[in-house]
Design a protein around this motif. Structure first.
Motif, mmCIF file in Angstrom:
data_model
loop_
_atom_site.group_PDB
_atom_site.id
_atom_site.type_symbol
_atom_site.label_atom_id
_atom_site.label_comp_id
_atom_site.label_asym_id
_atom_site.label_seq_id
_atom_site.Cartn_x
_atom_site.Cartn_y
_atom_site.Cartn_z
ATOM 1 N N SER A 1 34.081 38.516 33.926
ATOM 2 C CA SER A 1 35.185 37.559 34.087
ATOM 3 C C SER A 1 36.424 38.248 34.635
ATOM 4 N N ILE B 1 39.336 34.127 40.873
ATOM 5 C CA ILE B 1 38.611 33.011 40.295
ATOM 6 C C ILE B 1 38.967 32.913 38.826
ATOM 7 N N GLN C 1 36.455 40.949 36.549
ATOM 8 C CA GLN C 1 36.195 41.280 37.946
ATOM 9 C C GLN C 1 36.326 40.042 38.838
ATOM 10 N N LEU C 2 35.840 38.908 38.370
ATOM 11 C CA LEU C 2 36.002 37.669 39.138
ATOM 12 C C LEU C 2 37.472 37.341 39.342
ATOM 13 N N TYR C 3 38.257 37.583 38.329
ATOM 14 C CA TYR C 3 39.694 37.308 38.439
ATOM 15 C C TYR C 3 40.364 38.321 39.361
ATOM 16 N N ILE D 1 31.434 32.755 45.008
ATOM 17 C CA ILE D 1 30.669 33.913 44.512
ATOM 18 C C ILE D 1 29.533 34.215 45.444
#
Length: 135
Positions: free
Chosen positions: A36, A45, A38-40, A135
């Motif tokens: 989470s 995201i 890393q996505l941010y 993604i």
């Protein structure tokens, strides 16, 4: 498994099951928090997983305290006494290792009760996830 083998029936199986359950949950939560984050960081995201990280850190700290206090209480009270139901059920505050045992139990319950909170965080993030195409 930990609930099926109570400490009054089988101390070793309960101990192994409880520590395995907490360990695997903390590994899973650490991985989810990392993903989470890393996505941010890389894709902007969602929001930063602050609550997930806080619950994971609390879980890890309480797990370490639980493991250490459980070991100390067993060493002070004696492994033979811990394995004996009668002696363990009559363990009182004047006996060696009692305070470490209480601290270990409190830390264990903190770690276990943090699990549903973490799953609620994951549920909320999955429910609100709208950026599948990034993604």
């Amino acid at each position: 498994m930990a609930g099926n083998f109570r400490t009054t029936e089988s101390v070793p199986i309960h101990t192994v099951a409880a520590f395995s359950m907490i360990t695997l949950n903390l590994i899973y939560f650490s991985i989810q928090s990392y993903i989470s984050r890393q996505l941010y960081n890389h894709f902007s995201i969602e929001s930063p997983p602050t609550s997930m990280i806080i619950f994971t850190v609390f879980g890890i700290v309480s797990y370490v305290v639980c493991a250490f206090a459980t070991l100390v209480s067993a060493l002070q009270f004696g492994f033979d006494n811990v394995s004996d139901n009668e002696k363990r059920l009559r363990w009182n505050s004047n006996d060696d290792g009692y305070m470490a045992h209480v601290i270990g139990c409190i830390a264990e319950w903190i770690a276990i009760n943090g699990v549903p909170l973490m799953y609620l965080c994951l549920f909320r993030r999955m429910k609100n996830f709208e950026n599948k195409n990034k993604i």
